[in-house]
Scaffold this active site. Structure first.
Site: not given
Length: 310
Positions: A58, A155-156, A204, A208, A214
């Site tokens: 990041y 992770s992953n 996730f 999104s 939304k």
């Protein structure tokens, strides 16, 4: 304020954390304001959020640096810092590296950027192709014994990689994709994480914004928008997803919250999940996410959502 224990670690966390890829994540988002990012972190800590989830990738270390600057303004023991490493620069690209030497170096470099002498939870961010995963985790365990980290995450990882990583029972947390539209983890990971007391942290969670209520069936996205590439956003499937999400509105109304709070509360109702780390770019989004912790779904609500998205 209610707290949960992360897996078999001794980390106590408020069930809503903050994903900080928009704090200094200039390589992920255009036009980020660093002061806004720092204020977001301050606001999180002031409002009872205990876990900040960051990573080297990041902003290529910048997110960690900004969090480190804010951290000095608060009691270090009030904050649980999770960070991740696996990306090693090679020429103009990054490659994944889980080698013991690289992971130990990454821990030391993260400590410097975060301006702290320990990291609460350190993840292997992505698996590489070569390193035996138990060797990688044992390297992190050495850092744990040295007092530099308090717990170990991956992770992953695939289930096979997780099993290899946890050969000595040293993995505390698994972070992976899980949401109402992709429930694969219930069959692949949850039986194993439950048996070995490993906390599963989903990323996730709102797909999104698709699970946030939304969009309408007529919503379209501009050319080049990543959502156009995602299966859940295509054609009839997109419309069907919207219809399902809209059926959550009466439950949200009953609890006097919005649809995303209901979705996130459904995840927290699962015994395998102790904490969620929704991202935010603004303080109002963060404060809105925190409301989830006050939602207690009835068994009827849980079953309805379960069947709706079966």
């Amino acid at each position: 304020m209610k707290k949960a224990t992360l897996g078999k670690s001794d980390l106590q966390v408020f069930p809503i954390g903050l994903g900080t890829n928009a704090v200094g994540g200039h390589n992920l988002y255009p036009n980020l304001n660093e002061e806004t990012g720092k204020e977001l972190v301050r606001e999180a800590i002031r409002n009872g959020v205990t876990m900040l989830d960051t990573a080297y990738i990041y902003g290529i270390g910048r997110s960690e640096e900004l969090i480190g600057e804010v951290l000095r303004e608060f009691n270090r023991e009030d904050v649980v810092i999770a960070t991740k490493a696996a990306h090693r620069k090679e020429g103009n690209d990054f490659v994944f590296d889980n080698s013991p030497a690289f992971l130990k170096k990454s821990v030391d470099e993260s400590l410097k950027r975060l301006k702290t002498d320990y990291i609460d939870l350190f993840y292997i961010h992505f698996p590489d192709e070569h390193t035996p995963k138990d060797e990688a985790v044992n390297a992190l365990n050495e850092m744990k014994q040295a007092g530099k980290i308090r717990s170990i995450g991956v992770s992953n990882f695939s289930l096979e990689q997780l099993k290899e990583a946890n050969r000595d029972g040293l993995v505390d947390v698994l972070q992976g994709e899980y949401n109402l539209l992709n429930r694969e983890a219930e069959n692949t990971f949850f039986p194993y994480t439950k048996e070995h007391n490993i906390s599963f942290i989903p990323y996730f969670p709102l797909v999104s914004g698709l699970l946030a209520g939304k969009y309408t069936e007529d919503t379209t996205f501009p050319e080049g928008d990543l959502r156009n590439e995602q299966e859940h956003f295509k054609g009839e499937r997109f419309k069907e997803n919207i219809r399902k999400v809209n059926k959550l509105a009466p439950i949200a109304e009953k609890h006097n919250v919005d649809i995303p709070h209901i979705v996130l509360a459904w995840y927290l109702a699962r015994p395998e999940i102790d904490i969620l780390i929704p991202g935010a770019k603004r303080a109002d989004q963060l404060l809105d996410n925190i409301k989830t912790a006050d939602v207690t779904l009835s068994q009827e609500d849980i079953s309805f959502i379960d069947q709706l998205f079966a």
